[in-house]
Scaffold this motif. Structure first.
Motif, mmCIF file in Angstrom:
data_model
loop_
_atom_site.group_PDB
_atom_site.id
_atom_site.type_symbol
_atom_site.label_atom_id
_atom_site.label_comp_id
_atom_site.label_asym_id
_atom_site.label_seq_id
_atom_site.Cartn_x
_atom_site.Cartn_y
_atom_site.Cartn_z
ATOM 1 N N VAL A 5 -33.464 -10.201 -5.136
ATOM 2 C CA VAL A 5 -33.903 -10.403 -3.756
ATOM 3 C C VAL A 5 -34.767 -9.232 -3.307
ATOM 4 O O VAL A 5 -35.795 -9.410 -2.640
ATOM 5 C CB VAL A 5 -32.693 -10.590 -2.827
ATOM 6 N N ALA A 6 -34.366 -8.006 -3.705
ATOM 7 C CA ALA A 6 -35.107 -6.809 -3.289
ATOM 8 C C ALA A 6 -36.517 -6.795 -3.852
ATOM 9 O O ALA A 6 -37.489 -6.556 -3.129
ATOM 10 C CB ALA A 6 -34.349 -5.557 -3.714
ATOM 11 N N TRP A 7 -36.653 -7.035 -5.176
ATOM 12 C CA TRP A 7 -38.023 -6.956 -5.716
ATOM 13 C C TRP A 7 -38.864 -8.159 -5.298
ATOM 14 O O TRP A 7 -40.062 -8.034 -5.076
ATOM 15 C CB TRP A 7 -38.037 -6.751 -7.225
ATOM 16 N N ALA A 8 -38.251 -9.344 -5.199
ATOM 17 C CA ALA A 8 -39.035 -10.519 -4.808
ATOM 18 C C ALA A 8 -39.566 -10.375 -3.386
ATOM 19 O O ALA A 8 -40.658 -10.856 -3.065
ATOM 20 C CB ALA A 8 -38.189 -11.781 -4.930
ATOM 21 N N ALA A 9 -38.797 -9.714 -2.517
ATOM 22 C CA ALA A 9 -39.192 -9.544 -1.120
ATOM 23 C C ALA A 9 -40.369 -8.587 -0.963
ATOM 24 O O ALA A 9 -40.989 -8.547 0.104
ATOM 25 C CB ALA A 9 -38.012 -9.041 -0.293
ATOM 26 N N PHE A 41 -30.182 -9.730 -11.368
ATOM 27 C CA PHE A 41 -30.065 -8.379 -10.817
ATOM 28 C C PHE A 41 -31.388 -7.637 -10.883
ATOM 29 O O PHE A 41 -31.443 -6.451 -11.209
ATOM 30 C CB PHE A 41 -28.971 -7.589 -11.536
ATOM 31 N N GLY A 42 -32.490 -8.361 -10.636
ATOM 32 C CA GLY A 42 -33.757 -7.715 -10.370
ATOM 33 C C GLY A 42 -34.434 -7.035 -11.534
ATOM 34 O O GLY A 42 -35.079 -6.003 -11.336
ATOM 35 N N LEU A 50 -17.739 -6.135 -7.541
ATOM 36 C CA LEU A 50 -18.957 -6.943 -7.463
ATOM 37 C C LEU A 50 -20.094 -6.157 -6.811
ATOM 38 O O LEU A 50 -21.220 -6.129 -7.318
ATOM 39 C CB LEU A 50 -18.681 -8.221 -6.675
ATOM 40 N N LEU A 51 -19.802 -5.491 -5.696
ATOM 41 C CA LEU A 51 -20.836 -4.719 -5.021
ATOM 42 C C LEU A 51 -21.286 -3.536 -5.869
ATOM 43 O O LEU A 51 -22.472 -3.170 -5.864
ATOM 44 C CB LEU A 51 -20.326 -4.240 -3.662
ATOM 45 N N THR A 52 -20.354 -2.925 -6.601
ATOM 46 C CA THR A 52 -20.727 -1.803 -7.473
ATOM 47 C C THR A 52 -21.695 -2.248 -8.550
ATOM 48 O O THR A 52 -22.697 -1.582 -8.835
ATOM 49 C CB THR A 52 -19.474 -1.192 -8.127
ATOM 50 N N ALA A 53 -21.422 -3.408 -9.163
ATOM 51 C CA ALA A 53 -22.331 -3.934 -10.176
ATOM 52 C C ALA A 53 -23.719 -4.173 -9.590
ATOM 53 O O ALA A 53 -24.741 -3.821 -10.195
ATOM 54 C CB ALA A 53 -21.766 -5.232 -10.761
ATOM 55 N N ALA A 54 -23.759 -4.771 -8.405
ATOM 56 C CA ALA A 54 -25.051 -5.063 -7.781
ATOM 57 C C ALA A 54 -25.795 -3.785 -7.405
ATOM 58 O O ALA A 54 -27.004 -3.661 -7.644
ATOM 59 C CB ALA A 54 -24.844 -5.937 -6.546
ATOM 60 N N VAL A 55 -25.075 -2.816 -6.837
ATOM 61 C CA VAL A 55 -25.717 -1.576 -6.395
ATOM 62 C C VAL A 55 -26.221 -0.769 -7.591
ATOM 63 O O VAL A 55 -27.329 -0.200 -7.549
ATOM 64 C CB VAL A 55 -24.746 -0.744 -5.540
ATOM 65 N N LEU A 56 -25.448 -0.714 -8.670
ATOM 66 C CA LEU A 56 -25.894 0.025 -9.860
ATOM 67 C C LEU A 56 -27.195 -0.541 -10.404
ATOM 68 O O LEU A 56 -28.114 0.197 -10.765
ATOM 69 C CB LEU A 56 -24.815 -0.016 -10.940
ATOM 70 N N THR A 57 -27.284 -1.851 -10.475
ATOM 71 C CA THR A 57 -28.513 -2.454 -10.986
ATOM 72 C C THR A 57 -29.661 -2.310 -9.990
ATOM 73 O O THR A 57 -30.817 -2.138 -10.389
ATOM 74 C CB THR A 57 -28.293 -3.937 -11.322
ATOM 75 N N LEU A 58 -29.358 -2.358 -8.693
ATOM 76 C CA LEU A 58 -30.401 -2.170 -7.694
ATOM 77 C C LEU A 58 -30.971 -0.755 -7.773
ATOM 78 O O LEU A 58 -32.193 -0.554 -7.703
ATOM 79 C CB LEU A 58 -29.851 -2.436 -6.290
ATOM 80 N N VAL A 59 -30.103 0.229 -7.937
ATOM 81 C CA VAL A 59 -30.568 1.612 -8.073
ATOM 82 C C VAL A 59 -31.436 1.760 -9.321
ATOM 83 O O VAL A 59 -32.470 2.434 -9.308
ATOM 84 C CB VAL A 59 -29.372 2.580 -8.120
ATOM 85 N N SER A 60 -31.016 1.138 -10.411
ATOM 86 C CA SER A 60 -31.812 1.178 -11.635
ATOM 87 C C SER A 60 -33.192 0.584 -11.402
ATOM 88 O O SER A 60 -34.205 1.143 -11.850
ATOM 89 C CB SER A 60 -31.095 0.406 -12.755
ATOM 90 N N TYR A 61 -33.238 -0.537 -10.707
ATOM 91 C CA TYR A 61 -34.537 -1.144 -10.406
ATOM 92 C C TYR A 61 -35.378 -0.226 -9.524
ATOM 93 O O TYR A 61 -36.572 -0.008 -9.785
ATOM 94 C CB TYR A 61 -34.357 -2.497 -9.721
ATOM 95 N N GLU A 62 -34.776 0.315 -8.469
ATOM 96 C CA GLU A 62 -35.529 1.145 -7.536
ATOM 97 C C GLU A 62 -36.106 2.386 -8.210
ATOM 98 O O GLU A 62 -37.173 2.866 -7.852
ATOM 99 C CB GLU A 62 -34.628 1.564 -6.360
#
Length: 522
Positions: free
Chosen positions: A116-120, A251-252, A376-388
């Motif tokens: 969602v973050a990168w697509a936006a 996960f982006g 669940l949130l930890t998994a999402a946040v870890l991958t989001l940080v990796s993407y960012e």
């Protein structure tokens, strides 16, 4: 709990602004700008004969550009609005008599989900595909929930979203197939889903020649699952295995998933914790049974016994609608029929988010639910940080500013790397007002030693010829894309070898995946 959708929308917008501000234009977005910044007729023609996805996004982008300006920031605003609409569909998607479960609300999970973050913040069709995928999931659940004559309006709206989704991104069709399999398997809403998808299929008949023409251009010449060091700099490059590709798809395109097996194991274990708690500690409900006339409970209330069992079909429907398209798309990747990279799995994100949010809500209230939600949130946040951390795959913006600040109008610029030529020109000739001539390899002219199918610059024998054709006499600049489309060797090493023989380097500086060199011919 109105704060949940409001906070979610604010989070999506904030991340979109942040990413749009600090992320350079890259080649795919440059193609979007090139396709959409024409007349409507020109955009239609180029979308059909150049792009590898349907024309709907590019036609909308054409209108959007003419309402605003042909800048990457304005183009990304359209994607951000699509992501906001997607999140609102997540908030609304549930059976009408079902209380909102506890656990992680789907809109909150969406905010920290990398896709969602990168697509936006990317001027490509992915955010619009997310929007229509979420649209179909919403009306899919409504049709399965109501199962009566009132569903005709839901079916009509479902057809509109489904048809528009396929005309945005072909792979949305696999999600629709998964929804039909779910309806047939759990025997809810089969008639309405069948009629709806038949209508969509009839509407797509005229597009069959177009689809065949576009998809046959996108043949993947190399094995689909391969360790390819040439793509190591690109966030969301080819994954090393199907589990990595699946997780990266939702996960982006996080490099922690596509570049390391360890990252996939860690994220996978966190998700297994949620699944284990869901089935080891199920919420069996403690409130009175809910009925169709019962006012939905406030968010966070435990599921009633009727909701926990009577709406078990929702869990099955979401699961099947996720698994079927995932198997199909990963099968296409493994069979190497066409290119399927993690970012192409974008249509899996809505059922994924809805299913995992439901699973956290169906863990028994207490410490188990807290652990599941946190995992669940930890998994999402870890991958989001990796993407960012890897979001700017090629920093052409700072490279252009550097050349303008340190170069002269009589010092031509040679851009080496097909993914760097158009983005560099966008900033150099646009925002930075550079006046020196810019020419590229290989976009401006074909190179006998460059194979665009294999993404391979084998040697530099024609660089001198290109420089002579551009009138390079003495001092010049090279802007080199470092590594992520060069199969035999990194581009900087090839260019370094050329410079050692033919020129003297006066100055050089490295940005993210872009190497800038100031040299004088010997």
């Amino acid at each position: 709990m109105a704060w949940i959708p409001l906070a979610s929308v604010a989070g999506v917008v904030a991340l979109a602004i942040w990413n749009s501000y600090h992320k350079s234009l890259w080649i795919d977005e440059a193609y979007s700008l090139n396709t959409a910044n024409q007349s409507l007729r020109g955009t239609w023609h180029q979308a059909l004969h150049f792009e590898l996805q349907p024309p709907l996004y590019y036609m909308l982008l054409n209108v959007w550009i003419h309402l605003g300006s042909p800048t990457v920031q304005w183009m990304r605003v359209l994607s951000a609005l699509c992501a906001v609409g997607c999140v609102l569909f997540f908030w609304a998607t549930r059976p009408h008599a079902m209380p909102r479960p506890g656990g992680v609300p789907a809109p909150i999970l969406a905010v920290v989900t990398g896709t969602v973050a990168w697509a936006a913040a990317e001027a490509r069709p992915y955010a619009l595909a997310l929007f229509f995928s979420a649209w179909t999931m919403y009306f899919f659940v409504r049709i399965l929930d109501r199962q009566d004559n009132r569903s005709w309006l839901d079916a009509v709206l479902y057809v509109i979203g489904a048809y528009a989704g396929i005309l945005t991104f072909y792979y949305v069709g696999f999600l629709l197939a998964g929804q039909w399999v779910a309806a047939a398997t759990i025997q809810r809403g089969r008639r309405w889903l069948t009629f709806s998808l038949v209508a969509v299929a009839v509407g797509l008949v005229p597009w069959i020649p177009v689809v065949q023409d576009q998809l046959t251009k996108n043949v993947n010449p190399s094995p689909a699952v391969v360790l390819n060091p040439a793509m190591r700099y690109l966030a969301g490059g080819p994954a090393t295995n199907p589990p990595s590709a699946f997780l990266a798809g939702v996960f982006g395109d996080a490099p922690v998933l596509t570049q390391t097996a360890f990252g996939t194991v860690v994220i996978g274990l966190l998700l297994l914790v949620v699944v284990g708690l869901r089935f080891a500690m199920p919420d069996r409900g403690g409130a009175p049974p809910a009925t169709a006339s019962t006012t939905p409970a406030a968010s966070g209330a435990p599921l009633s016994g009727d909701a926990a069992t009577g709406f078990g079909w929702l869990e099955a429907a979401l699961g099947i609608s996720l698994v079927v398209p995932a198997v199909c798309l990963l099968g296409l990747q493994a069979s190497n029929v066409i290119s399927v990279y993690p970012r192409h799995l974008v249509c899996l994100t809505p059922p994924f988010i809805l299913l995992w949010a439901l699973w956290t809500g169906r863990i028994a209230p207490g410490i188990g639910r807290w652990i599941g939600g946190t995992a669940l949130l930890t998994a999402a946040v870890l991958t989001l940080v990796s993407y960012e951390r890897h979001v700017d795959v090629a920093d052409s913006r700072r490279a252009a500013a550097y050349v303008v600040a340190h170069g002269a109008t009589n010092e031509p610029v040679l851009v080496v790397g097909p993914e760097a030529v158009l983005p560099f020109r966008y900033y150099y000739n646009g925002l930075e007002h550079g006046r020196a001539p810019v020419f590229g390899i290989p976009i401006d002219a074909p190179l006998d030693v460059y194979d665009p199918t294999q993404f391979d610059l084998r040697d530099t024998s024609q660089i001198g010829a290109r420089m002579r054709a551009a009138g390079v006499n003495k001092q010049f600049w090279m802007v080199v894309s470092q590594g992520f489309v060069w199969r035999i060797g990194p581009a900087d090493s090839l260019v370094t070898g050329y410079l050692q023989t033919h020129a003297t380097v006066l100055d050089s500086v490295s940005f993210t995946n872009v190497y800038v060199i100031h040299a004088v011919k010997r």
